[in-house]
Design an enzyme around this catalytic site. Structure first.
Site, short mmCIF file in Angstrom:
data_model
loop_
_atom_site.label_atom_id
_atom_site.label_comp_id
_atom_site.label_asym_id
_atom_site.label_seq_id
_atom_site.Cartn_x
_atom_site.Cartn_y
_atom_site.Cartn_z
N LYS A 83 0.82 -1.21 0.00
CA LYS A 83 0.00 0.00 0.00
C LYS A 83 0.85 1.26 0.00
O LYS A 83 0.35 2.34 -0.27
CB LYS A 83 -1.03 -0.03 1.13
CG LYS A 83 -0.47 0.08 2.51
CD LYS A 83 -1.61 -0.07 3.49
CE LYS A 83 -1.17 -0.13 4.91
NZ LYS A 83 -0.83 1.12 5.53
N ASP A 84 2.16 1.15 0.28
CA ASP A 84 3.03 2.33 0.18
C ASP A 84 3.47 2.57 -1.26
O ASP A 84 3.95 3.65 -1.59
CB ASP A 84 4.31 2.13 1.01
CG ASP A 84 4.00 2.07 2.50
OD1 ASP A 84 2.91 2.53 2.88
OD2 ASP A 84 4.86 1.58 3.26
N ARG A 132 -9.29 7.91 4.47
CA ARG A 132 -10.11 6.74 4.15
C ARG A 132 -10.74 6.17 5.42
O ARG A 132 -11.93 5.91 5.49
CB ARG A 132 -9.23 5.67 3.50
CG ARG A 132 -9.90 4.31 3.37
CD ARG A 132 -8.95 3.28 2.82
NE ARG A 132 -7.87 2.98 3.75
CZ ARG A 132 -7.97 2.17 4.79
NH1 ARG A 132 -9.12 1.58 5.06
NH2 ARG A 132 -6.94 1.96 5.59
N ARG A 133 -9.90 6.00 6.45
CA ARG A 133 -10.42 5.43 7.69
C ARG A 133 -11.38 6.41 8.36
O ARG A 133 -12.46 6.05 8.80
CB ARG A 133 -9.27 5.11 8.64
CG ARG A 133 -8.47 3.91 8.17
CD ARG A 133 -7.33 3.60 9.10
NE ARG A 133 -6.65 2.37 8.69
CZ ARG A 133 -5.34 2.21 8.77
NH1 ARG A 133 -4.57 3.16 9.25
NH2 ARG A 133 -4.79 1.08 8.37
N ARG A 150 0.63 9.91 13.45
CA ARG A 150 1.49 9.16 12.55
C ARG A 150 2.45 8.33 13.36
O ARG A 150 2.36 8.28 14.58
CB ARG A 150 2.25 10.12 11.63
CG ARG A 150 1.52 10.42 10.35
CD ARG A 150 2.50 10.88 9.29
NE ARG A 150 3.53 9.88 9.06
CZ ARG A 150 4.75 10.18 8.60
NH1 ARG A 150 5.08 11.44 8.37
NH2 ARG A 150 5.63 9.22 8.41
N ARG A 156 1.93 4.42 17.43
CA ARG A 156 0.52 4.79 17.37
C ARG A 156 -0.25 4.19 18.55
O ARG A 156 -1.12 4.82 19.13
CB ARG A 156 -0.10 4.31 16.06
CG ARG A 156 0.48 5.03 14.87
CD ARG A 156 -0.32 4.75 13.64
NE ARG A 156 0.47 5.03 12.44
CZ ARG A 156 -0.04 5.18 11.24
NH1 ARG A 156 -1.33 5.08 11.07
NH2 ARG A 156 0.72 5.44 10.22
N CYS A 243 -2.65 10.16 -1.13
CA CYS A 243 -2.95 10.15 0.30
C CYS A 243 -4.00 11.19 0.70
O CYS A 243 -4.58 11.11 1.76
CB CYS A 243 -1.70 10.50 1.11
SG CYS A 243 -0.40 9.33 0.89
N PRO A 316 -48.10 5.01 3.74
CA PRO A 316 -48.46 5.10 5.16
C PRO A 316 -47.70 4.16 6.10
O PRO A 316 -47.77 4.32 7.30
CB PRO A 316 -49.94 4.71 5.14
CG PRO A 316 -50.04 3.79 3.97
CD PRO A 316 -49.08 4.30 2.95
N THR A 422 -51.74 8.68 1.22
CA THR A 422 -51.75 9.36 2.51
C THR A 422 -52.40 8.49 3.60
O THR A 422 -53.27 7.66 3.30
CB THR A 422 -52.45 10.73 2.35
OG1 THR A 422 -52.34 11.44 3.56
CG2 THR A 422 -53.92 10.57 1.98
N MET A 474 -52.46 13.70 13.72
CA MET A 474 -51.68 14.24 14.84
C MET A 474 -52.58 14.63 16.01
O MET A 474 -52.50 15.74 16.54
CB MET A 474 -50.89 15.48 14.38
CG MET A 474 -49.88 15.15 13.29
SD MET A 474 -49.05 16.60 12.63
CE MET A 474 -50.21 17.16 11.42
N1 SAH Z 1 -47.80 13.15 5.26
C1 SAH Z 1 -48.38 12.18 6.13
C2 SAH Z 1 -48.95 12.80 7.38
C3 SAH Z 1 -47.94 13.46 8.23
S1 SAH Z 1 -48.59 14.04 9.73
C4 SAH Z 1 -49.47 11.44 5.36
O1 SAH Z 1 -49.79 11.80 4.24
O2 SAH Z 1 -49.97 10.46 5.88
C5 SAH Z 1 -48.32 12.69 10.81
C6 SAH Z 1 -49.63 12.06 11.21
O3 SAH Z 1 -50.07 11.17 10.21
C7 SAH Z 1 -49.57 11.23 12.46
O4 SAH Z 1 -49.66 12.01 13.62
C8 SAH Z 1 -50.78 10.36 12.30
O5 SAH Z 1 -51.93 11.05 12.66
C9 SAH Z 1 -50.83 10.14 10.81
N2 SAH Z 1 -50.25 8.86 10.41
C10 SAH Z 1 -49.18 8.66 9.67
N3 SAH Z 1 -48.97 7.34 9.46
C11 SAH Z 1 -49.97 6.70 10.08
C12 SAH Z 1 -50.33 5.35 10.23
N4 SAH Z 1 -49.60 4.35 9.68
N5 SAH Z 1 -51.43 5.04 10.94
C13 SAH Z 1 -52.18 6.02 11.49
N6 SAH Z 1 -51.87 7.31 11.38
C14 SAH Z 1 -50.79 7.66 10.69
#
Ligand code: SAH
Length: 800
Positions: A83-84, A132-133, A150, A156, A243, A316, A422, A474
């Protein structure tokens, strides 16, 4: 050999001298009459001791003085740490084939009392002079504080005490050669810490045209290590690496196939790419060059233009609910920025070389502030071509995706948005609740249930007059207040209400009640949403996900990683939560000459019997490395032990002539005892540790040749927490998985929970479980993966 004393040049460090003595000893064993003498030469690198190597930036630092003496004939050959050696050295000099290589890995020597890498305290001080490390280490532990050091190996190690370090990283080879192996705390896996190209190898350099020396040195060469090191050095040469940039490479060779993994980055460590490619042992330099080319393309792509940022909806929770476009983006990305809501399984789609950046909330830490995430995306787009910002559900549904793209727009960075399913839509579907239903509701409405400064922003009078389905995201903290406010505003307390927690995952939990009774909802794991509306009443009839036969069952799969996917997929499709703890790893055996003859002399066999998928795969790969293909088997009777093995054969265009009805060695005996005659010659490509029943039985009536192609070993197990807690089933697909599993249990002092059942693929596996004292065993009636699944469903119906 001539009778003149041969002079060997080397640096004077303890290590260099030990290495050279080893070479001299090895040569003397082969050529006892030859006189060989060591000559110590001081190099520039030995003279400058206190400056980190990357600051000096002179590639021939440790070699120039030695090379000069080779050229003027003062020495006959030189021993270098490979390696040197710079990738191009002085004209007129040549490298011999390399001798057997030492352990190529890097190791940690840690301060007394620190027992492993994982146990390093936050902000630990680690000594290393190598980028690298350092940068590879920081990928795993960004908190580590590097201290440039070094000096030789001993110096070392001493610096741990004299400079108050928590540890140092060094090459295993050097420590081993100096007999200091006992000081090593931990060997770093190659995948985590790719070594310097040619690490552990010795370079024997001589003057071109000196055939006597060339011949002598080639007598102690190791062909396999030689091709690997040539591939690694070719990579180094074609990246012009020195290096001052992080660069690492490591090649392996099995049955003629060469695989080269490499890492390369910029000076500041802002980018660190990983690339892996396969080639053949005949062309190691071509492989090195090709890997270097791919790497350079990445680097150049990045510098020329701004990257595209894709905001991708992860869906989801169920990883399969990502869109096809989202999946394509993940597969092609150079960096992914993700947070808590995305399924970790989606990260498996991301290419190995890509960087993964987590910005969500970990257990104790806080999430990265939104402003910083916005800026991070801008920075990444200036460095990488394809940036994916992966967001739970849909990026624009309460996902702050809008803020991220506004910032990108401000910096003229191209972006796109890939919508995701969603959680209100998906969570209700998996709960068996249609979000709209003809004749019941005509709209649906999605709110945030998170209130600023405790104040609700919702106009409850207006909302209570809506007849649509209401979903509050939420809202774990506020759903009781929301219910009360809705009732106060005139909504009937009898309106159905539900909580969906961890919807679409195997942890999904759905609770239903009415608006007036929501105090019944307790212990709600996050994430969860609150839903209100008459459609909830349909759940009783339309629920489906929770009715899957293995819904919420926790199952541990112990198969080798490469093979576990079919089993895992099938279990997940039936609703189970599957964890993997691979208990075997398949390793090829190095075939000796007699074994290799089997492949050059296939004509002598009348039958080939395959007793595993692995045997099929390795057999055909070895066949191919002999320049042959399936046509070489055209006159043979082929047997497969069961359907999976038969399927593996089909991939090579071979339809098995025989498959026993019992997929065991006994099944083969029952089927084949009347099929063979004393003229038959059976070839058995098997695992080294496979049972010997077949040979014993058939040797009585015909000729049998067994060739051991692979063996199964125990992989290194890295588990966090308590991997065996809460398990309903553990699956075992072979006796060796059982043996290794048992070994792990004993070693860690773990015990199985009372309710955990052990599912075995067949009688031999069961026998092994019994031998180790396990009970609670269920054996599949048909000894296949499908047989195991059928068995699981049966048990679930009866007993759970
Ligand atoms: N962008 C996300 C929502 C974000 S806000 C969407 O479109 O789903 C975050 C919230 O989404 C959580 O507080 C909850 O209320 C809901 N949420 C996300 N995943 C979930 C799941 N698998 N089951 C139930 N609620 C969920």
């Amino acid at each position: 050999m001539n009778h003149k004393t041969i002079k060997v040049g080397t640096r004077g460090s303890n290590l260099a001298v030990t290495q050279t003595s080893w070479v001299i000893e090895t040569l003397k064993n082969r050529f006892p009459d030859t006189e060989i003498e060591m000559k110590i030469i001081v190099t520039k690198g030995d003279e400058i001791q206190d400056i980190p190597l990357d600051k000096i930036g002179d590639k021939g630092l440790f070699t120039a003085a030695i090379e000069a003496q080779l050229l003027n004939g003062d020495i006959d050959f030189a021993v270098h740490s490979m390696k040197d050696l710079p990738s191009e050295f002085q004209k007129g000099l040549k490298l011999s084939k390399i001798p057997k290589r030492e352990d190529p890995r890097d190791v940690l020597v840690l301060k007394d009392g620190i027992l492993s890498f994982d146990a390093l305290p936050h902000g630990a001080k680690i000594g290393t002079g190598s980028k690298r490390r350092l940068f590879q280490l920081l990928e795993h532990r960004p908190d580590i504080v590097p201290v440039p050091i070094r000096g030789n190996v001993e110096t070392r190690i001493k610096k741990i005490v004299t400079e108050g370090l928590d540890g140092v990283i060094l090459a295993a080879a050097g420590i081993h050669r100096l007999g200091l192996g006992h000081l090593i705390t931990e060997y770093l896996p190659i995948e985590m810490m790719l070594p310097s190209p040619a690490q552990g190898a010795l370079g024997l350099q001589f003057k071109e045209g000196n055939e006597a020396i060339e011949l002598m040195l080639s007598a102690i060469a190791n062909d396999q290590d030689d091709v690997c090191v040539r591939a690694e050095r070719s990579f180094l040469k074609h990246t012009n690496g020195g290096c001052h940039v992080p660069i690492g490479a490591y090649a392996t060779e099995h049955g003629g196939q060469l695989e080269l993994s490499a890492v390369f980055g910029d000076e500041e460590g802002k980018v660190l790419y990983r690339v892996k490619q396969k080639g053949t042992k005949e062309f190691p330099e071509a492989l090195g060059k090709s890997v270097a080319k791919e790497m350079m393309n990445h680097m150049n792509d990045d510098r020329e233009e701004k990257g595209l940022v894709s905001l991708v909806g992860a869906g989801p929770g169920d990883p399969k609910l990502i869109t096809v476009k989202g999946m394509e983006r993940l597969k092609a990305c150079d960096v992914v920025v993700y947070d808590r809501l995305s399924s970790p399984l989606l990260l498996d789609l991301v290419p190995q070389h890509a960087k993964r950046i987590y910005v969500g909330k970990a257990a104790a830490n806080h999430a990265m502030p939104q402003e910083e995430i916005n800026q991070l995306l801008v920075d990444l787009a200036l460095k990488y071509k394809n940036v994916v910002r992966l967001k739970g559900g849909d990026p624009y549904v309460f996902g702050r995706g809008g803020e991220e793209v506004l910032k990108l727009k401000e910096h003229q960075i191209p972006f796109e948005v890939v919508p995701g399913i969603t959680s209100p839509i998906a969570g209700l579907s998996y709960a068996g609740i249609p979000i709209t239903h003809r004749g019941i509701v005509t709209s649906f409405h999605v709110f945030t249930g998170q209130f600023k400064d405790g104040e609700s922003h919702i106009d409850y009078d207006a909302v209570s007059r809506l007849d649509g389905t209401l979903v509050f995201l939420m809202s774990i903290a506020n759903f009781k207040n929301i219910s009360k406010a809705l009732i106060d505003a005139g909504k009937s307390p009898l309106t159905p209400a539900a909580i969906v927690s961890s919807g679409t995952t195997q942890r999904q939990k759905v609770m239903t009640s009415t608006l007036g009774q929501v105090h019944e909802f307790e212990d709600i794991p996050s994430p969860a949403f609150f839903a209100v509306g008459e459609v909830i009443g349909l759940r009783e009839e339309l629920s489906w996900f929770e009715k899957l036969p293995l819904f919420s069952k926790q199952i541990l799969v112990t198969r080798a990683t490469k093979q576990s996917s079919t089993l895992t997929e099938k279990l997940v499709a039936l609703g189970a939560e599957v964890a993997a703890l691979p208990m075997i790893e398949i390793k090829r055996v190095q075939l000796d000459d007699t074994q290799l003859q089997v492949f050059s002399n296939l004509a002598s066999y009348s039958h080939i019997w395959f007793t595993s998928e692995n045997a099929v795969q390795i057999f055909f790969e070895t066949l191919q490395s002999h320049g042959k293909d399936s046509r070489a088997l055209s006159d043979k009777k082929i047997l497969a032990i069961g359907p999976a093995t038969a399927k593996a054969l089909m991939a090579y265009g071979i339809k098995a002539d025989h498959i026993p009805s019992q997929y065991t060695q006994e099944g083969i005996i029952a089927l084949m005892s009347t099929e063979v005659s004393n003229k038959s010659h059976i070839l058995l490509p098997v695992a080294k540790d496979a049972r010997e029943e077949l040979e014993h039985y058939f040797e009585k009536s015909c000729q049998v040749t067994r060739v051991n192609l692979y063996h199964t070993v125990m992989p290194e197990v890295h588990v966090k927490g308590k991997p065996l807690e809460g398990l309903d089933f553990i699956t075992f697909t072979s006796a060796s998985t059982v043996n290794h599993f048992h070994e792990m249990l004993v070693k860690n002092g773990w015990h199985l929970a009372k309710n955990t059942k052990l599912l075995s693929i067949g009688p031999i596996t069961t026998e092994t479980l019994v031998k180790h004292g396990y009970d609670n065993i269920i054996t599949a009636q048909s000894h296949t993966i499908d047989g195991m699944i059928t068995c699981l469903q049966g048990v679930k119906d009866e007993a759970l």
